[in-house]
Design a protein around this motif. Structure first.
Motif, PDB file in Angstrom:
ATOM      1  N   UNK A 223       0.839  -1.211   0.000  1.00  9.92           N
ATOM      2  CA  UNK A 223       0.000   0.000   0.000  1.00  9.92           C
ATOM      3  C   UNK A 223       0.870   1.256   0.000  1.00  9.92           C
ATOM      4  N   UNK A 224       1.981   1.219   0.726  1.00  9.47           N
ATOM      5  CA  UNK A 224       2.862   2.390   0.753  1.00  9.47           C
ATOM      6  C   UNK A 224       3.461   2.646  -0.634  1.00  9.47           C
ATOM      7  N   UNK A 225       3.829   1.577  -1.320  1.00 12.09           N
ATOM      8  CA  UNK A 225       4.361   1.711  -2.675  1.00 12.09           C
ATOM      9  C   UNK A 225       3.319   2.297  -3.616  1.00 12.09           C
ATOM     10  N   UNK A 226       2.089   1.837  -3.460  1.00 12.22           N
ATOM     11  CA  UNK A 226       0.992   2.337  -4.305  1.00 12.22           C
ATOM     12  C   UNK A 226       0.767   3.827  -4.052  1.00 12.22           C
TER      13      UNK A 226
ATOM     14  N   UNK B 293       7.418   0.296 -11.399  1.00 14.95           N
ATOM     15  CA  UNK B 293       8.810   0.378 -10.955  1.00 14.95           C
ATOM     16  C   UNK B 293       9.011   1.430  -9.862  1.00 14.95           C
ATOM     17  N   UNK B 294       8.288   2.564  -9.966  1.00 16.19           N
ATOM     18  CA  UNK B 294       8.362   3.566  -8.895  1.00 16.19           C
ATOM     19  C   UNK B 294       7.880   2.958  -7.583  1.00 16.19           C
ATOM     20  N   UNK B 295       6.783   2.207  -7.678  1.00 13.33           N
ATOM     21  CA  UNK B 295       6.227   1.563  -6.484  1.00 13.33           C
ATOM     22  C   UNK B 295       7.258   0.633  -5.855  1.00 13.33           C
TER      23      UNK B 295
ATOM     24  N   UNK C 273      11.178  -0.735  -1.533  1.00 12.36           N
ATOM     25  CA  UNK C 273      12.532  -1.105  -1.132  1.00 12.36           C
ATOM     26  C   UNK C 273      13.057  -0.131  -0.067  1.00 12.36           C
ATOM     27  N   UNK C 274      12.781   1.148  -0.265  1.00 13.07           N
ATOM     28  CA  UNK C 274      13.239   2.165   0.688  1.00 13.07           C
ATOM     29  C   UNK C 274      12.577   1.958   2.059  1.00 13.07           C
ATOM     30  N   UNK C 275      11.267   1.721   2.058  1.00 11.14           N
ATOM     31  CA  UNK C 275      10.542   1.528   3.322  1.00 11.14           C
ATOM     32  C   UNK C 275      11.072   0.301   4.066  1.00 11.14           C
TER      33      UNK C 275
END
Lengths: 518, 86
Positions: free
Chosen positions: A364-367, A390-392, A397-399
């Motif tokens: 959900x955070x990626x979305x 890909x942005x998601x 990955x960062x989170x």
């Protein structure tokens, strides 16, 4: 010690093989779900509203039950007794389903009709404000990170408790509770890698399939663990009698849970109305009838998962085990009292399954990052579906990296950390309720409500958790204010700000009212 | 527009509101607060009550579906429109 005696006391590695098999199945599910992927960002983020009732029930349950449910409940019951079930489980059975009915089904309809993928898109449209979305995004991420952390901390503590003494050469430690155990960082690394693999493969559909499998596994795990532990302790009667002899107050609430605390806890499960991952899970439903199975079976599934964990946590009190961190109670009890290594492996895989259902939170955070930050910044239509995916993945990955880093510091009790996170989301609940049902709520009222949550939650979190931890208090006391949980004050401040400011400012446009209330 | 908005309640929903409110009040079982008795030989009475409470919550929703299901939501959702953010 003779070779025969050494072999008899050597730990069995079979449970680890069973857990390895479980992780492999998850990866296979991720690959399989990719075959159903339709190649669009809508499919990656909402599974194109295609999930039927049984899969929806199973995935929704795993989405709401994480490390908090199994590791956290057993740990909190070990500290506070049986009242923990009433504090979070039976109250959630009613409040979660009420929120699914009053908010979830409505947001599903709104999301489908207006093609929303995140809750921020809904709020931007409903309150006619891009700035509200800009304010909400960092707040939702800030509140979600502790929730993801509970999964990481829970996994690390559980596996450490379950593998104690298994690898004395590889993982020596002066601390007897960690000697020879798989360290938390290694567990978190493996768990993260597997979650990332199946999310990257299948998007939200991969998470739905994995969650359904995980639900089945941890429904079985809790009951099996309770039965086998009871058997080893001489029967459930003997296990409870040992607690009665050692600490009878663990079998009641007097002196452990106050009435004001109990009543205000009822507000904590309101958080499901504002969780980004729950919003995303609602959108996957095929139709509104899909919600029926969830409404009826969600409270009963909670009973099946929580009751065994609460009893195991309380029974641990009667056994007087050397426990350094209450987060390790469930792992220790299963390792010590579930004799058959394969069954023990299944039970432990089931517990890890509950912990790993944090996948939907990460998804959900990626979305949100893609839909609420990248697309508005770059411009709708200028980011291809492939680039959105890909942005998601990059943000996910960062989170995971940030959560991994934070989880390696002295972790607080998973249950308490979860309650803090839920309290913040519960504070935002009046906003979503008003957005659906109250025509008079305004943009300014929405801003005031969100800022009121941010201010009260931050102050209370510092007072109740961060301050004590920074000053060296390992186990902060319940952070009650005038006998009530912080959530009560956060919800009160949020509601007051919403109502007062809305009534004092200009109502929304006729166009918006027509879109949502005509 | 062919159907009512999501905020509209289903007919006969008023009765169910009373049932849900009663269930919410019954959650506060102050009468078991200091009771350490066990039922079935192992289950603390306060825990047994809340286990039954979970089952009751599921049963209430089964009843709700029969008498107050918001059928109008499906038709409203099916009329897909552009996103229309500001």
């Amino acid at each position: 010690m003779t070779p025969a005696a050494a072999a008899a006391t050597a730990p069995s590695y079979l449970p680890l093989y069973v857990i390895g098999l479980y992780l492999a199945v998850l990866i296979v599910l991720g690959v399989a779900s990719m075959r159903s992927f339709r190649g669009t960002s809508e499919d990656y983020f909402t599974a194109t509203h295609s999930v039927g009732p049984v899969l929806f029930l199973l995935s929704m349950f795993a989405t709401t039950m994480t490390a908090f449910a199994m590791v956290g409940s057993a740990a909190k019951a070990y500290e506070s007794g049986i009242g923990v079930y009433a504090l979070m489980a039976s109250s959630s059975g009613l409040v979660h389903t009420l929120v699914f009915f009053l908010v979830g089904m409505r947001l599903w309809a709104i999301g489908k009709r207006y093609r929303f993928v995140t809750q921020i898109q809904f709020f931007r449209d409903r309150f006619e404000s891009r700035a509200l979305g800009t304010l909400l995004f960092p707040i939702l991420v800030l509140l979600m990170i502790p929730y993801v952390l509970t999964g990481f901390i829970g996994a690390g503590a559980f596996v450490q408790g379950a593998t104690r003494g298994m690898f004395p050469d590889a993982f020596p430690s002066a601390d007897p509770t960690a000697a020879g155990a798989i360290p938390s960082w290694l567990t978190v690394l493996v768990v993260s890698a597997v979650v990332l693999l199946y999310i990257f493969q299948g998007g939200v559909r991969g998470a739905v399939w994995a969650n359904a499998f995980q639900t089945v596994l941890f429904l079985i795990a809790g009951v099996t663990a309770m039965a086998m532990i009871a058997n080893k302790l001489g029967g459930a009667e003997a296990a409870t009698a040992a607690v009665l002899a050692k600490s009878p107050s663990h079998l009641a609430r007097e002196g452990r849970i106050g009435h004001g605390q109990f009543l205000s806890y009822m507000l904590v499960p309101l958080s499901v109305g504002m969780f980004p991952h729950i919003f995303q899970a609602w959108l996957t439903a095929k139709n509104v009838r899909t919600f029926r199975t969830v409404l009826v079976f969600h409270p009963i599934f909670i009973l099946i998962v929580w009751m065994p964990c609460i009893l195991i946590g309380v029974w641990a009190v009667g056994q007087g085990l050397p426990i350094k961190s209450s987060n390790a109670v469930l792992g220790l009890m299963t390792t010590k009292y579930v004799a058959d290594p394969i069954v023990r492996g299944l039970v432990q895989a089931g517990t890890i399954a509950a912990i790993m259902s944090m996948d939907s939170q990460i998804m959900a955070l990626g979305t949100m990052f893609t839909e609420d930050v990248v697309v508005p910044l770059v411009g709708a239509g200028r980011v291809s579906d492939r680039a959105q995916v890909w942005w998601s993945r990059a943000f996910i990955l960062l989170i995971v990296a940030v959560s991994f880093f934070l989880s390696q510091h002295q972790p607080p009790n998973v249950f308490d950390l979860g309650v803090w996170c839920f309290s913040g989301f519960a504070g935002l609940f009046p906003l979503v309720l008003a957005a659906i049902y109250w025509k008079r709520v305004t943009k300014a009222g929405a801003f005031a409500s969100v800022l009121a949550v941010l201010a009260t939650w931050s102050v209370l979190l510092y007072r109740g958790l961060i301050g004590p931890v920074l000053s060296g208090v390992a186990h902060p006391e319940e952070p009650l204010v005038l006998g009530l949980m912080p959530v009560a004050w956060v919800v009160l401040a949020s509601s007051l700000a919403l109502v007062v400011v809305s009534l004092a400012t200009r109502p929304p446009s006729e166009r918006t009212l027509a879109r949502y209330f005509a | 527009m062919t159907s009512a908005s999501p905020s509209r309640a289903a007919p006969r929903g008023r009765w169910m509101r009373v049932v849900i409110a009663a269930l919410a009040i019954l959650h506060w079982d102050f009468w078991w607060w200091d009771d350490t008795r066990v039922v079935f030989g192992f289950l603390p009475v306060g825990l047994a009550y809340h286990g039954l409470y979970s089952i009751a919550a599921g049963a209430v929703w089964a009843l709700f579906m029969r008498v107050a299901w918001p059928d109008h939501l499906e038709a409203w959702a099916s009329a897909r429109e552009p996103r229309g953010e500001p």
